[in-house]
Design a protein around this motif. Sequence first.
Motif, PDB file in Angstrom:
ATOM      1  N   ASP A   1       2.153   2.602  -4.410  1.00 39.13           N
ATOM      2  CA  ASP A   1       1.528   3.672  -5.176  1.00 39.13           C
ATOM      3  C   ASP A   1       0.156   4.100  -4.665  1.00 39.13           C
ATOM      4  O   ASP A   1      -0.630   4.712  -5.393  1.00 39.13           O
ATOM      5  CB  ASP A   1       1.421   3.268  -6.647  1.00 39.13           C
ATOM      6  CG  ASP A   1       0.676   1.954  -6.838  1.00 39.13           C
ATOM      7  OD1 ASP A   1       0.272   1.353  -5.826  1.00 39.13           O
ATOM      8  OD2 ASP A   1       0.521   1.538  -7.998  1.00 39.13           O
ATOM      9  N   ILE A   2      -0.166   3.765  -3.403  1.00 38.77           N
ATOM     10  CA  ILE A   2      -1.399   4.273  -2.803  1.00 38.77           C
ATOM     11  C   ILE A   2      -1.074   4.894  -1.449  1.00 38.77           C
ATOM     12  O   ILE A   2      -0.015   4.646  -0.878  1.00 38.77           O
ATOM     13  CB  ILE A   2      -2.474   3.177  -2.618  1.00 38.77           C
ATOM     14  CG1 ILE A   2      -2.089   2.239  -1.456  1.00 38.77           C
ATOM     15  CG2 ILE A   2      -2.699   2.395  -3.905  1.00 38.77           C
ATOM     16  CD1 ILE A   2      -3.256   1.422  -0.946  1.00 38.77           C
ATOM     17  N   PHE A   3      -1.987   5.704  -0.962  1.00 41.19           N
ATOM     18  CA  PHE A   3      -1.885   6.185   0.419  1.00 41.19           C
ATOM     19  C   PHE A   3      -3.280   6.493   0.929  1.00 41.19           C
ATOM     20  O   PHE A   3      -4.036   7.242   0.296  1.00 41.19           O
ATOM     21  CB  PHE A   3      -1.020   7.437   0.545  1.00 41.19           C
ATOM     22  CG  PHE A   3      -0.907   7.887   1.977  1.00 41.19           C
ATOM     23  CD1 PHE A   3       0.001   7.279   2.829  1.00 41.19           C
ATOM     24  CD2 PHE A   3      -1.736   8.876   2.492  1.00 41.19           C
ATOM     25  CE1 PHE A   3       0.086   7.654   4.171  1.00 41.19           C
ATOM     26  CE2 PHE A   3      -1.660   9.253   3.823  1.00 41.19           C
ATOM     27  CZ  PHE A   3      -0.741   8.634   4.662  1.00 41.19           C
ATOM     28  N   VAL A   4      -3.604   5.910   2.077  1.00 42.18           N
ATOM     29  CA  VAL A   4      -4.893   6.171   2.728  1.00 42.18           C
ATOM     30  C   VAL A   4      -4.613   6.490   4.188  1.00 42.18           C
ATOM     31  O   VAL A   4      -4.395   5.593   5.010  1.00 42.18           O
ATOM     32  CB  VAL A   4      -5.848   4.967   2.612  1.00 42.18           C
ATOM     33  CG1 VAL A   4      -7.213   5.322   3.202  1.00 42.18           C
ATOM     34  CG2 VAL A   4      -6.001   4.525   1.158  1.00 42.18           C
ATOM     35  N   GLY A   5      -4.572   7.767   4.508  1.00 46.71           N
ATOM     36  CA  GLY A   5      -4.268   8.205   5.864  1.00 46.71           C
ATOM     37  C   GLY A   5      -5.306   9.171   6.379  1.00 46.71           C
ATOM     38  O   GLY A   5      -6.486   9.094   6.020  1.00 46.71           O
TER      39      GLY A   5
END
Length: 547
Positions: A202-206
């Motif tokens: 449930d996270i995204f760091v791109g």
Amino acid sequence: MGTDRLLAKISIRPSVIKILALFILCCFLTASCGQRTNQSVNSVAGNDRITIGTTLKLRTIDPADAYEVISGQLLHNLGDTLYTYESGTTKLIPDLATAMPKISPDGLTYVIPLRQGVIFHDDTPFNAAAMEFSLQRFIKNGGRPAFLLGDAVESVKATGEYELTFKLKKPFAAFSALLTFAGTCAISPKAYEIGDGKFKPDIFVGTGRYKLAKYGTNSLKFDVFDKYWGAKPANKGIDLLLLSSSANLFNTFRTGAVDVAYLSLDADQVRSLDEGAKKGKWQEFAAESSTVSYMTLNIKSKPLDNIDVRQAIAAMIDRPLINDRVLRGQAQPLYSLIPTTFDVHKPVFKELYGDANMAKAKELLTKAGYSATNPLVLQIWHPSGSTKRGLVASTIKALAKLKMDGIMQVEVNSVEAPTLFQNVEKGIYPTVLVDWYADFFDADNYMQPFLDCATGSVAGGCEKGASQGQGSFYYSDRANQLIAQQRKEPNPQIRKAIFAELQDILGRDVPFIPLWQDKDYTFAQKNVTGVSLEPTQAFPFWFLKKQ
């Protein structure tokens, strides 16, 4: 500044003061009413954010484990991969790379220069070490798509601050295309870790145009990443609504509660919205899809081990009827597993069998020993949640009853999708109706996952490999050789000839029967611009804008 303080500074007659006070009060009320009206309009249609509705189910947004259509689309908008496609085309271009790879003469080493000046959503600098981390995690964490790189890559290393080097296990002509797979995007080493099963759904760091601002069970929120290295989105953000049914999506769009309706609507709902679009109520966008629907035939299951039986089933299929009656003309008949979006497509099933060729089907079944008193009984299975596939199976059943003079009988069965897909590779079902959404845009991804087999024999079928995973258990030495040959062949024309022979084998041996190729339908409100359904099936949110 308050009205009373303003009046205290004015030295004039009381009557004038009263008139002035009323005037200012009216101005204040008018401004307030106008402000409230504008806020109301903005909350529905006037703000700079875009609301998208979909019925697709989101399981995870972790790039190392995401393997569904919706997660791929979201990662395409949130992240960046080494390569991508030029908008509106199938031309491969650099994304986080700055040039196409330098490939060694043996086809095993790929050296890729990387973009400088890129940062992640958490302000971590992007470099080759970060890209190496991202791809190592994709392979080692053991998620659903891990095999895509794991089967192809021997090693991936940062060989400079902005240089990445791959060593492949075998030459693979489509490897650059594989690097467009959304799950191979760059992710921040500070936000993730490498380890079997260590996922963050449930996270995204791109590094992409949008930051993930909210991940909920029913909705997601994307905010524009102000530090994005490239062109910024035309909108101020995306609000994605995950709706429970196509009826909810249909009604929510018609009432204007969503700006864009994106996958998936039933055929009758598409037809209704199409009529509304023709009347100018909203906009319709239709594009040829690369998603293919087909029937898997388990060649280890009697009587499907008999090639005459498989060919007979192929001959009696009536694709135009299915497209007209079930799909409402919202697809196109398909005669190969490679869709028509590729120039290597060859309509082998049309050439060999045609449609509704009952005479040929009865001839083949008679040759196989069947008759009206000894009919072929064919079981067709489909996911219980797919109304469309249930109707297709029933249509095939009706065709057999009406046109095959009793020599073929069809039984239709269904089971929940998770159970079906768990059991397919175990060989439980004789035939299954399913679809295929490619992992990357290359014809290899429509042949290798179906016809390739690592371990097996012609007599015993596939024991371990791609065709076993698909539930057909097909094995062919020649198909294996051709797949390996096209994978290492850099010349497009030579690859085209190889794909032609592979499709001939598919048509002759019939481990699968292609049925139809989807069309993608997206509907947008009249004030929305920038809807772009890419040939590669990507849906870029960043072009969307309200007038």
